[in-house]
Design an enzyme around this catalytic site. Structure first.
Site, PDB file in Angstrom:
ATOM      1  N   GLY A   1      31.984-120.153 -10.574  1.00  0.00           N
ATOM      2  CA  GLY A   1      30.961-121.116 -10.995  1.00  0.00           C
ATOM      3  C   GLY A   1      30.293-120.848 -12.340  1.00  0.00           C
TER       4      GLY A   1
ATOM      5  N   ASP B   1      37.841-126.595  -7.288  1.00  0.00           N
ATOM      6  CA  ASP B   1      38.507-125.301  -7.097  1.00  0.00           C
ATOM      7  C   ASP B   1      38.633-125.063  -5.594  1.00  0.00           C
ATOM      8  OD1 ASP B   1      39.217-122.419  -7.114  1.00  0.00           O
ATOM      9  OD2 ASP B   1      38.517-122.478  -9.188  1.00  0.00           O
TER      10      ASP B   1
ATOM     11  N   LYS C   1      45.769-120.130 -22.016  1.00  0.00           N
ATOM     12  CA  LYS C   1      46.184-118.721 -21.903  1.00  0.00           C
ATOM     13  C   LYS C   1      47.464-118.563 -22.716  1.00  0.00           C
ATOM     14  CE  LYS C   1      43.131-118.955 -18.658  1.00  0.00           C
ATOM     15  NZ  LYS C   1      41.777-118.450 -18.757  1.00  0.00           N
TER      16      LYS C   1
ATOM     17  N   SER D   1      32.798-115.068 -17.299  1.00  0.00           N
ATOM     18  CA  SER D   1      33.391-116.241 -17.952  1.00  0.00           C
ATOM     19  C   SER D   1      32.334-117.184 -18.497  1.00  0.00           C
ATOM     20  CB  SER D   1      34.256-117.037 -16.975  1.00  0.00           C
ATOM     21  OG  SER D   1      35.334-116.283 -16.567  1.00  0.00           O
TER      22      SER D   1
ATOM     23  N   ALA E   1      35.643-121.908  -9.777  1.00  0.00           N
ATOM     24  CA  ALA E   1      35.110-120.759  -9.026  1.00  0.00           C
ATOM     25  C   ALA E   1      35.143-119.464  -9.858  1.00  0.00           C
ATOM     26  CB  ALA E   1      35.945-120.565  -7.753  1.00  0.00           C
TER      27      ALA E   1
HETATM   28  C1  LIG Z   1      39.358-117.771 -14.601  1.00  0.00           C
HETATM   29  S1  LIG Z   1      38.910-118.484 -13.108  1.00  0.00           S
HETATM   30  C2  LIG Z   1      37.635-119.571 -13.550  1.00  0.00           C
HETATM   31  C3  LIG Z   1      36.334-118.918 -13.822  1.00  0.00           C
HETATM   32  C4  LIG Z   1      35.217-119.918 -14.038  1.00  0.00           C
HETATM   33  N1  LIG Z   1      35.425-120.707 -15.240  1.00  0.00           N
HETATM   34  C5  LIG Z   1      33.865-119.264 -14.108  1.00  0.00           C
HETATM   35  O1  LIG Z   1      33.258-119.327 -15.179  1.00  0.00           O
HETATM   36  O2  LIG Z   1      33.402-118.679 -13.124  1.00  0.00           O
HETATM   37  C6  LIG Z   1      40.238-119.561 -12.761  1.00  0.00           C
HETATM   38  C7  LIG Z   1      40.067-120.423 -11.548  1.00  0.00           C
HETATM   39  O3  LIG Z   1      41.030-121.456 -11.588  1.00  0.00           O
HETATM   40  C8  LIG Z   1      41.338-121.782 -10.257  1.00  0.00           C
HETATM   41  N2  LIG Z   1      42.609-122.542 -10.260  1.00  0.00           N
HETATM   42  C9  LIG Z   1      43.821-122.159 -10.667  1.00  0.00           C
HETATM   43  N3  LIG Z   1      44.718-123.154 -10.490  1.00  0.00           N
HETATM   44  C10 LIG Z   1      44.016-124.195  -9.968  1.00  0.00           C
HETATM   45  C11 LIG Z   1      44.363-125.495  -9.558  1.00  0.00           C
HETATM   46  N4  LIG Z   1      45.611-125.951  -9.669  1.00  0.00           N
HETATM   47  N5  LIG Z   1      43.387-126.301  -9.065  1.00  0.00           N
HETATM   48  C12 LIG Z   1      42.110-125.856  -8.969  1.00  0.00           C
HETATM   49  N6  LIG Z   1      41.730-124.626  -9.334  1.00  0.00           N
HETATM   50  C13 LIG Z   1      42.677-123.801  -9.824  1.00  0.00           C
HETATM   51  C14 LIG Z   1      41.390-120.455  -9.530  1.00  0.00           C
HETATM   52  O4  LIG Z   1      41.145-120.649  -8.159  1.00  0.00           O
HETATM   53  C15 LIG Z   1      40.257-119.693 -10.232  1.00  0.00           C
HETATM   54  O5  LIG Z   1      39.074-119.761  -9.469  1.00  0.00           O
END
Ligand SMILES: C[S@@+](CC[C@H](N)C(=O)[O-])C[C@H]1O[C@@H](n2cnc3c(N)ncnc32)[C@H](O)[C@@H]1O
Length: 348
Positions: A218, A235, A300, A183, A216
């Site tokens: 990160g 996260d 999305k 990502s 996460a």
């Molecule tokens: C696609 S991943 C993110 C990847 C990140 N941008 C990276 O570059 O590593 C989506 C993340 O959104 C978090 N997530 C989803 N809904 C959430 C919420 N309501 N509050 C905090 N985190 C959330 C999930 O736990 C997941 O880790």
């Protein structure tokens, strides 16, 4: 034939066709989109002058590249594809460069070898005909040859200031070994594709503050720390240790839809996988309340009516944010079923 030739992600031709049709109509141009699913490109036929200027590349969401169409050549003789191209180019202005390409589709990828070798043959022929500058010149229009088959090609013109600066409209980014996730490439590409070079200098500076919602493991946080921003990463999932070890990151296990910063931040980025309208509303709240000045976030897209959902979410963002200086959205190369948005209230 006149009009536009735009490249897109394979499978997103209906979205690009819908976008071009709507945007052209809004700008007062009559025309129609010609496309086939999974071709990786769309032709928008339009006889009127000025359509390309009316639809800047940066404002097109689903177009990886935008060209003014010169002509379509069918039935090219593999023994001499150059002569008909030179004939079709008679009367065009001198070009500063030529790119020979193929759509980014499963069917067209095998044309990469042809594109390379044909480019090597075409370049001197164009120079001899006075159609190409002796040296690469980015102030002049660029010629694009798009092979969709060995005997079938489109010719188009890019104005370098109003076109993607990458062949096929795809920036070549390398995933560094310590990137916490793939990502990371999305945010890197977003910064390249959605911010102008001057904005990259002025809007992303060492010492600035940022929040990363849905951080996460990160990847996006890591990209921000590489620009020396201080990041609050929200996260419930864990962050990679080396990201925390930068000393620039605070990890909060909280709900990204509820958390708000105690102090206004320069940036907020968001990669939470959620309903796009819900994300657009939350992003608008952040901007309206002044919790951040600039944001980059992902939407999305649903399986169906993806262009409709895109326009709806961008409308929500504009209407509920209390006035934005800049909104730019693109489906990036590293985006799959999603688009990435840059929105800013202005200021440094
Ligand atoms: C696609 S991943 C993110 C990847 C990140 N941008 C990276 O570059 O590593 C989506 C993340 O959104 C978090 N997530 C989803 N809904 C959430 C919420 N309501 N509050 C905090 N985190 C959330 C999930 O736990 C997941 O880790």
């Amino acid at each position: 034939m006149q009009g536009l030739l735009c490249y897109c992600r394979q499978g997103f031709e209906p979205e690009l066709a819908g976008e071009l049709t709507q945007r052209a109509a809004e700008a007062g141009f009559a025309g129609y989109a010609r496309t086939q699913r999974n071709d990786g490109y769309v032709v928008f036929a339009c006889e009127d002058e000025g359509l390309s200027e009316a639809l800047p590349w940066q404002q097109l969401v689903f177009a990886r590249q935008k060209l003014a169409l010169i002509t379509e050549l069918r039935g090219l003789d593999p023994a001499d594809r150059i002569t008909p191209m030179l004939a079709a180019l008679a009367g065009t202005p001198r070009f500063g460069d030529v790119w020979v390409e193929h759509p980014d589709s499963d069917a067209a990828k095998p044309l990469a070898g042809l594109a390379r070798s044909f480019g090597n043959a075409l370049r001197p022929a164009l120079r001899k005909a006075g159609l190409l500058s002796a040296k690469e010149d980015s102030r002049l229009p660029r010629l694009h040859v798009l092979f969709v088959n060995g005997d079938h090609a489109f010719l188009g013109i890019a104005q370098p200031a109003d076109a993607a600066p990458w062949p096929l409209g795809i920036p070549r980014l390398r995933l560094l070994p310590d990137a916490p996730s793939r990502s990371a490439l999305k945010l890197e590409e977003a910064v390249l594709a959605l911010l102008r070079p001057d904005e990259r200098e002025t809007l992303l500076r060492a010492g600035m503050s940022a929040a990363d919602l849905g951080a996460a493991p990160g990847g996006w946080t890591w990209v921000l720390t590489r620009q020396h921003l201080r990041v609050t990463s929200v996260d419930n999932g864990p962050l990679r240790q080396h990201v925390l070890d930068t000393g620039l990151v605070e990890h909060l296990r909280a709900d990204g839809f509820r958390w708000q910063p105690a102090q206004p931040l320069d940036w907020m980025v968001c990669d939470m996988v959620e309903q796009p309208r819900r994300v657009a509303e939350r992003m608008a709240t952040w901007l309206r309340e002044g919790w951040c000045r600039h944001t980059i976030f992902n939407l999305k897209l649903p399986m169906k009516k993806r262009w409709d959902e895109t326009t709806l979410c961008l409308e929500i963002l504009r209407e509920q944010s209390g006035g934005l200086r800049t909104v730019r959205a693109k489906q990036l190369y590293h985006d799959r079923e999603e688009i990435t948005v840059f929105a800013s209230k202005g200021g440094r």
